[in-house]
Design a protein around this motif. Sequence first.
Motif: not given
Length: 501
Positions: A274-298
């Motif tokens: 379903d993905i035509v283009f997205d912003v790529q994020f990773q895990s395993g090292q601080i600074g290469i993931g996204t803040t979005l889930p925490g930012y949307m949460g509480t």
Amino acid sequence: MKKYSVVIYSFLALSLLACEDKLDQFPLSDASAANFYRNAADFEQAVNGVYGQLRPVPERYYDLSETRSDNVYGSSTTGVRPWDPVNDFVNTLENNELIAEAWNNNFNGIMRANTVLDRLDPGLVPEEAIRNRFEGETRFLRAFYYFDLVRWFGRVPLYDRVVTPTEALEIPRSSVQEVYDLILSDLNRAIELLPPTYNAANKGRVTSWAAKALLARVHLTRSGHTYGIDGPGVAANEYSQALTLLNDVIDNGPFSWVNSYASIFSYNNENNPDIVFDVQFQSGQIGIGTTLPGYMGTPAYFNTLSGNIALPQSSVEMREVSKNLINSYEANDARLAVTVQRSFTDPNGFVETRGFYRKFLDETATILDRFDWPINFPLIRLTDVMMMKAEAILQGASGGSQQEVDNIVNMVRTRAGLTPLANVTLDVLLDERRREFAGEGLRWHDLVRTGKVKEVMDAWLPTEDELNRMQESMNINFVIYPIPFTQLTVKEGLYQQNPGY
């Protein structure tokens, strides 16, 4: 896990190429660029740096599209959060940090793109296929950043090359049409240059199909209502051009229907069909993931969790998903549970009944801190391409039919567990898009593009504003945002503020 990190954070190695936020510091020195660009590997690193400016896009779309729209009621308890005035439709946004971020980071991306394009040369990158790919990726990204700017701000200064500080201080805001001319030129050239697919090691880079899909969105947006302001709509009536591109992506692209809505956003199913283009994020090292889930949460919700998620996960309070949005879901709509956390009980036994977005949240993931969620953010999905096709047909594109519109909407509804509809109208399509793409940052642009924004927001504002902070009706000038104050003061008289601010 992705093998290719688009490495939206490997751009940190490009710090020598970074520009400051202020206009008079916009260009890169020729000496720095000349010393950096020596071979294809250097150019690839530089192109990755252009991708790097996509990092803030998910949060920006949440702040400036979701929170501005009828999807989110974003009035905080204190009323002093940076998103409060965005939510409340106040006219004093020129000093707002969220507005400045949209301006500065997009122009940083444009500066990086211009530097690559100015330096790209057969003598440094002799392999034509690689050189074409670098140019295609960079032109796509420059077009993306300018399209983002024109939708937020309308008229903006046009930089199609690296300029000196003296030159920058003489470049005024260009017309919306002139900005679109560059966007259209860049995307058409990108379509010619970009490959249709990549190997596994380069998964996540922009393809010619993504360029066609973005160009179709540009045509739809250009065709939108003008509202009598210098905004993104210019009444271009390019629905047929959009439909041709959208049909090509649907019929010939390497994408396919995903039967499970939840799986589209699964951490174990990134880069799905379903993905035509997205912003790529990773895990395993601080600074290469996204803040979005925490930012949307509480914070209260994350404090109820145990396991692999480092706490605290959010330093800001929740922005409530609007009751109007939640109530718009039909019974048994599978998308609601995927999209919204409707309630929870905090560690003190308090039952929170306000909902927040959870579409990109996985409580079972191993998270180092709140900046490290390893989930990609979709910018264009096949489902979006199909629903844009339905929109183009309903807006009068030649070569489409009502049956095609109904079929598209009913594919979406069937996946959500709902019964089919007949004779789908533009309003019905917009309602379905609202539920399908909630949390993905499309709602405000959908309302603006289709001419519905004032009608919808004027009906929504008095019913949702529990704290009585928002304007009673929407000023039509607020279709776009103000020029940041710091830009107005770079050189007196160079820019004029958008009307209404």
